[in-house]
Design an enzyme around this catalytic site. Structure first.
Site, PDB file in Angstrom:
ATOM      1  N   ARG A 202     -10.275 -11.551   2.019  1.00  0.00           N
ATOM      2  CA  ARG A 202     -11.116 -12.606   1.447  1.00  0.00           C
ATOM      3  C   ARG A 202     -10.412 -13.961   1.484  1.00  0.00           C
ATOM      4  O   ARG A 202     -11.085 -14.997   1.540  1.00  0.00           O
ATOM      5  CB  ARG A 202     -11.542 -12.212   0.021  1.00  0.00           C
ATOM      6  CG  ARG A 202     -10.408 -11.991  -0.939  1.00  0.00           C
ATOM      7  CD  ARG A 202     -10.804 -11.176  -2.149  1.00  0.00           C
ATOM      8  NE  ARG A 202     -11.010  -9.759  -1.838  1.00  0.00           N
ATOM      9  CZ  ARG A 202     -11.423  -8.840  -2.720  1.00  0.00           C
ATOM     10  NH1 ARG A 202     -11.673  -9.183  -3.960  1.00  0.00           N
ATOM     11  NH2 ARG A 202     -11.580  -7.596  -2.356  1.00  0.00           N
TER      12      ARG A 202
ATOM     13  N   LYS B 212       0.842  -1.202   0.000  1.00  0.00           N
ATOM     14  CA  LYS B 212       0.000   0.000   0.000  1.00  0.00           C
ATOM     15  C   LYS B 212       0.877   1.252   0.000  1.00  0.00           C
ATOM     16  O   LYS B 212       1.996   1.216   0.484  1.00  0.00           O
ATOM     17  CB  LYS B 212      -0.864   0.037   1.277  1.00  0.00           C
ATOM     18  CG  LYS B 212      -2.009  -0.931   1.312  1.00  0.00           C
ATOM     19  CD  LYS B 212      -2.805  -0.754   2.597  1.00  0.00           C
ATOM     20  CE  LYS B 212      -3.944  -1.744   2.691  1.00  0.00           C
ATOM     21  NZ  LYS B 212      -4.959  -1.592   1.635  1.00  0.00           N
TER      22      LYS B 212
HETATM   23  N1  BES Z   1      -8.183  -3.689   4.431  1.00  0.00           N
HETATM   24  C1  BES Z   1      -8.305  -3.295   3.073  1.00  0.00           C
HETATM   25  C2  BES Z   1      -9.587  -2.517   2.787  1.00  0.00           C
HETATM   26  C3  BES Z   1      -9.692  -1.146   3.399  1.00  0.00           C
HETATM   27  C4  BES Z   1      -9.206  -0.039   2.728  1.00  0.00           C
HETATM   28  C5  BES Z   1     -10.336  -0.975   4.583  1.00  0.00           C
HETATM   29  C6  BES Z   1      -9.348   1.207   3.278  1.00  0.00           C
HETATM   30  C7  BES Z   1     -10.500   0.279   5.132  1.00  0.00           C
HETATM   31  C8  BES Z   1      -9.992   1.370   4.475  1.00  0.00           C
HETATM   32  C9  BES Z   1      -8.317  -4.519   2.182  1.00  0.00           C
HETATM   33  O1  BES Z   1      -7.524  -5.564   2.598  1.00  0.00           O
HETATM   34  C10 BES Z   1      -7.775  -4.080   0.863  1.00  0.00           C
HETATM   35  O2  BES Z   1      -6.652  -3.710   0.797  1.00  0.00           O
HETATM   36  N2  BES Z   1      -8.625  -4.125  -0.156  1.00  0.00           N
HETATM   37  C11 BES Z   1      -8.247  -3.727  -1.465  1.00  0.00           C
HETATM   38  C12 BES Z   1      -8.847  -4.718  -2.437  1.00  0.00           C
HETATM   39  C13 BES Z   1      -8.326  -4.594  -3.846  1.00  0.00           C
HETATM   40  C14 BES Z   1      -6.874  -4.954  -3.895  1.00  0.00           C
HETATM   41  C15 BES Z   1      -9.139  -5.503  -4.728  1.00  0.00           C
HETATM   42  C16 BES Z   1      -8.772  -2.323  -1.731  1.00  0.00           C
HETATM   43  O3  BES Z   1      -9.866  -1.993  -1.294  1.00  0.00           O
HETATM   44  O4  BES Z   1      -8.042  -1.550  -2.346  1.00  0.00           O
HETATM   45 MN    MN Z   2      -5.527  -5.375   1.980  1.00  0.00          MN
END
Ligand code: BES
Ligand code: MN
Ligand code: ZN
Length: 495
Positions: A346, A272
């Site tokens: 997931r 990230k």
């Molecule tokens: N934990 C994150 C989702 C999230 C993002 C929660 C911001 C709260 C605030 C999750 O694991 C994630 O990174 N999801 C990705 C999915 C994508 C790679 C398909 C996302 O939302 O960018």
């Molecule tokens: Mn994630």
């Protein structure tokens, strides 16, 4: 830790209150006989001149009438459980900031002003007040302490159902504040292993059974998806099962909640960006809400058995980490192409859901901070709900309305399945970039056997507060634990 809030009913004659509390609706103070005509006029005049107009959740100490705290509840036609609890949380915060010990008096206004029954309203108020007094001060030299006594006047409040609702709300608030102290811990002090230790301690105290699968046990169980996420970190992952057996002799089938507990989500190899990454300590909030739900079921001695599964990992880009393109096999035998290691929630839920299905449950509900996309779609006031059973979703939405933890439904139509099909495996862990929240739901659906009612709650927008608000301090909200506890209290076997 939170300030102890005690509740007391009393008549005006015995009052030693140092604050008088009034709620304001559409610019008007709602109060009964305890407000003198002089004071009412002074308050109305002050509101007319002030910027405070009684917006929901806003509070004010009007200078012209000392010892009065005003709290807005917003217009009548916008009244909602969520707003009413927020109003009371704002009252709790305002009282605590003003002085360490307070006796506040509140006279119940004419109920015609509220489109809900008194018991529900009183419960929400008690819960909100206790929630507003919460502060995460484990890491501060100076701790909050003191007591707020709320004197509630009015004969409507002395009835049995109201007293029961307030007692129940106080129990819920105390339990949630206890779990919040864990949910707010930073990732250096809350590893998956420590989370399991906390869960064990709480389970012992509440009379729950607790079982923890460590990495070796997960390997034996063929949890390839969970392990694929855990293996990038030095901190071993685990799966926690907490079970409340229900009332003695019950033959009801269990409700199973499954909560994502990623103690920190760096994204893994699909790292990230650095900005705001600190909030990813809250990626464990689904698991924390699941823990709170089963604790609430036990402490309220609900008739129905409730089981929580909490898969916990730290998503790190260590040398053992899963790479984009890796193919892993989940516990149910399905193969998954991991195209983005940041779609980790997931993966751990996939394996946990198959354990949940083994319980022969009446229903499964999973809870996860799963997608940033849900914040784009719904913002911070609604949790997204998806699932395979309309009755279950209706029951959950109904509990969301009465507890003020509101849900909004998104579809999981078969049309969306194609985007989750893998090129080299059964599934891939990301979609085509459209409908990100639904893609997460469609993926999870593959791990719930047909015939088991299941719902998925995406709490990425509702799990924590980032800014200091009048109604709450930054940190975990534990949404949707209240909703799920309410649902567990009311669910019938055919729900
Ligand atoms: N934990 C994150 C989702 C999230 C993002 C929660 C911001 C709260 C605030 C999750 O694991 C994630 O990174 N999801 C990705 C999915 C994508 C790679 C398909 C996302 O939302 O960018
Ligand atoms: Mn994630
Ligand atoms: Zn995550």
């Amino acid at each position: 830790m939170s300030k102890r809030v005690s509740f007391k009913w009393s008549s005006a004659a015995t009052s030693r209150a140092d604050v008088r509390l009034y709620v304001v609706q559409e610019g008007k103070v709602l109060a009964g006989a305890s407000l003198t005509e002089d004071d009412r006029q002074a308050l109305d005049a002050w509101i007319t001149a002030a910027t405070f107009k009684g917006k929901a959740g806003a509070v004010a100490w009007p200078q012209t009438v000392p010892g009065v705290l005003l709290a807005g509840i917003g217009p009548r036609n916008e009244f909602h459980a969520a707003r009413w609890r927020r109003t009371w949380a704002a009252i709790g915060r305002a009282l605590i900031k003003a002085a360490p010990t307070r006796i506040a008096a509140f006279e119940w206004p004419a109920t015609a002003s509220f489109p809900m029954d008194v018991a529900t309203l009183a419960g929400l108020a008690a819960d909100g007040l206790a929630q507003g007094t919460y502060a995460f001060d484990c890491y501060r030299a100076e701790k909050q302490s003191g007591t707020i006594v709320l004197e509630w006047r009015g004969k409507e409040l002395g009835t049995k159902p109201v007293r029961a609702a307030v007692r129940r709300a106080a129990l819920i608030a105390a339990t949630l504040n206890e779990v919040r102290d864990i949910a707010n811990l930073p990732a250096n002090d809350l590893t998956p292993k420590r989370l399991a230790t906390h869960a064990r301690a709480l389970a012992r105290e509440a009379g729950l059974s607790c079982k923890v699968w460590d990495m070796a046990a997960l390997k034996k169980e063929k949890c390839g998806a969970l392990i694929a996420v855990a293996q990038g970190s030095r901190q071993p992952g685990c799966l926690i099962r907490l079970a409340y057996a229900g009332r003695r002799g019950t033959r009801l089938r269990p409700l199973v909640v499954v909560g994502k507990a990623v103690t920190f989500d760096t994204g893994g190899i699909s790292l990230k960006p650095g900005k705001n990454m600190e909030w990813m300590k809250y990626d464990k909030c689904g698991g924390m809400a699941a823990l709170a739900t089963v604790l609430l079921a036990a402490r309220q001695a609900l008739p129905r058995p409730v089981v929580a599964y909490i898969p916990s990992v730290e998503n790190m880009p260590g040398s053992g980490a899963t790479r984009p393109g890796d193919i892993v096999t989940a516990r149910n035998g399905k193969t998954i192409e991991v195209l983005n290691t940041d779609a980790e929630g997931r993966l751990i839920l996939a394996d946990a859901l198959t354990f949940a299905a083994d319980e022969q449950p009446a229903a499964i509900v999973d809870i996860a901070t799963l997608t940033g996309a849900v914040i784009v779609a719904l913002g911070h006031d609604a949790t997204a709900v998806m699932g395979n059973d309309d009755r279950l979703m209706a029951a959950l939405m109904c509990s969301g309305e009465t507890t003020g933890e509101r849900l909004w439904q998104l579809p999981l139509w078969p049309e969306y399945a194609a985007m989750m099909q893998g090129q080299f495996a059964d599934l891939k862990n990301i979609g085509d970039g459209s409908a990100g929240t639904i893609a997460g739901g469609m993926f999870l659906k593959q791990f719930v056997p047909d015939g088991i009612p299941w719902a998925h709650l995406d709490i990425a927008g509702t799990a924590w507060l980032e800014k200091d608000e009048p109604y709450g301090a930054p940190g975990a909200t534990l949404v949707p634990a209240r909703l799920l506890a309410d649902w567990a209290a009311h669910a019938r076997d055919d729900d």
